[in-house]
Design a protein around this motif. Structure first.
Motif, PDB file in Angstrom:
ATOM      1  N   ASP A  77      -8.452  -2.903  -5.900  1.00  0.00           N
ATOM      2  CA  ASP A  77      -8.867  -1.969  -6.949  1.00  0.00           C
ATOM      3  C   ASP A  77     -10.228  -1.335  -6.665  1.00  0.00           C
ATOM      4  N   SER A  78     -11.030  -1.993  -5.833  1.00  0.00           N
ATOM      5  CA  SER A  78     -12.365  -1.454  -5.550  1.00  0.00           C
ATOM      6  C   SER A  78     -12.326  -0.287  -4.565  1.00  0.00           C
ATOM      7  N   HIS A  79     -11.157  -0.015  -3.981  1.00  0.00           N
ATOM      8  CA  HIS A  79     -11.016   1.091  -3.032  1.00  0.00           C
ATOM      9  C   HIS A  79     -10.336   2.281  -3.688  1.00  0.00           C
ATOM     10  N   SER A  80     -10.712   3.470  -3.233  1.00  0.00           N
ATOM     11  CA  SER A  80     -10.137   4.676  -3.839  1.00  0.00           C
ATOM     12  C   SER A  80      -8.870   5.137  -3.127  1.00  0.00           C
ATOM     13  N   SER A  81      -8.811   4.991  -1.804  1.00  0.00           N
ATOM     14  CA  SER A  81      -7.616   5.444  -1.091  1.00  0.00           C
ATOM     15  C   SER A  81      -6.588   4.319  -1.025  1.00  0.00           C
ATOM     16  N   TYR A  82      -5.312   4.704  -0.987  1.00  0.00           N
ATOM     17  CA  TYR A  82      -4.252   3.694  -0.946  1.00  0.00           C
ATOM     18  C   TYR A  82      -4.190   3.020   0.421  1.00  0.00           C
ATOM     19  N   LYS A  83      -4.568   3.727   1.457  1.00  0.00           N
ATOM     20  CA  LYS A  83      -4.658   3.102   2.778  1.00  0.00           C
ATOM     21  C   LYS A  83      -5.681   1.969   2.750  1.00  0.00           C
ATOM     22  N   VAL A 141       2.014   1.088  -2.130  1.00  0.00           N
ATOM     23  CA  VAL A 141       2.658   2.021  -1.201  1.00  0.00           C
ATOM     24  C   VAL A 141       3.331   3.156  -1.978  1.00  0.00           C
ATOM     25  N   GLU A 142       4.005   2.825  -3.059  1.00  0.00           N
ATOM     26  CA  GLU A 142       4.660   3.852  -3.874  1.00  0.00           C
ATOM     27  C   GLU A 142       3.652   4.868  -4.410  1.00  0.00           C
ATOM     28  N   ALA A 147       0.651  10.120  -4.099  1.00  0.00           N
ATOM     29  CA  ALA A 147      -0.625  10.801  -3.859  1.00  0.00           C
ATOM     30  C   ALA A 147      -0.636  11.569  -2.537  1.00  0.00           C
ATOM     31  N   ASN A 148       0.516  11.585  -1.853  1.00  0.00           N
ATOM     32  CA  ASN A 148       0.650  12.272  -0.555  1.00  0.00           C
ATOM     33  C   ASN A 148      -0.235  11.674   0.540  1.00  0.00           C
ATOM     34  N   ILE A 197       2.424   4.840   8.441  1.00  0.00           N
ATOM     35  CA  ILE A 197       2.998   5.412   7.233  1.00  0.00           C
ATOM     36  C   ILE A 197       2.123   6.510   6.646  1.00  0.00           C
ATOM     37  N   CYS A 198       0.929   6.684   7.216  1.00  0.00           N
ATOM     38  CA  CYS A 198       0.017   7.714   6.695  1.00  0.00           C
ATOM     39  C   CYS A 198       0.508   9.107   7.072  1.00  0.00           C
TER      40      CYS A 198
END
Length: 199
Positions: A77-83, A141-142, A147-148, A197-198
């Motif tokens: 949760d502390s990260h903004s990007s899903y990667k 991942v979903e 978020a593309n 997957i990016c």
């Protein structure tokens, strides 16, 4: 008749004081004398708050898993990007992270290793925790697809399963061989899975 503990605060203290012991030695390897020594309590005090040793182990698993779950999910949760959210779960398990997990290794891996053939209640608790973790990663991942950030054709469940398998595999290799080359190789494999997957 339902068992009622004498004191919820004493019960919680027993769990906290035996969390490391049971995670390291397992249910079968932990004696009542070990519980008495770890808590500084008598057998009567322990069994006044738990009906048996199995119940202590079940409560300890819940406690240990909640500590790990909070570290993993709060870390993501502390990260903004899903990667970054996915990678944080891998990197938190690297020994260099010095993450304050319960000493003795992953409570999931430890519990399943011991309980798969010996204690169905413990195995079921570990299975539920593992499924919860899998769902959490699948959702990351979903959301990354929405978020593309990740490719639309990404198999969300398979990605989550691969990452968890690598994390637990790295723990198994490090604890058995004490050789970081296996851990580092597996961490790089997890990074490649996420990179692939990016978008």
């Amino acid at each position: 008749m339902k068992f009622i503990p004498r004191s919820e605060s004493t019960r919680q203290r027993i769990v906290e004081l035996t969390a490391e012991l049971i995670n390291k030695k397992g249910l079968l390897g932990t004696s009542v004398s070990d519980l008495e020594k770890a808590t500084g309590m008598t057998r009567g005090s322990i069994y006044g708050n738990f009906p048996n040793k199995d119940a202590v182990a079940l409560a300890v698993f819940d406690y240990n898993w909640e500590r790990k779950r909070k570290l993993l999910f709060d870390g993501a949760d502390s990260h903004s990007s899903y990667k970054s959210k996915l990678l944080s779960q891998v990197l938190l398990h690297h020994p260099s992270a010095r993450t304050p997990f319960t000493p003795g290794g992953c409570p999931l891996l430890n519990t399943v290793s011991e309980a798969d053939d010996t204690n169905d209640h413990l195995r079921s608790k570990a299975a539920a925790a593992l499924i919860s973790w899998t769902k959490n990663l699948t959702e990351i991942v979903e959301k990354g697809i929405e978020a593309n950030e990740f490719k639309a054709n990404t198999d969300c469940l398979a990605t989550a399963l691969q990452i968890i398998s690598i994390i637990e595999g790295a723990s198994l290799f490090f604890r058995s061989t004490q050789d970081m080359k296996y851990v580092n190789s597996l961490v790089e494999a997890a990074k490649r899975i996420v990179d692939n997957i990016c978008v």
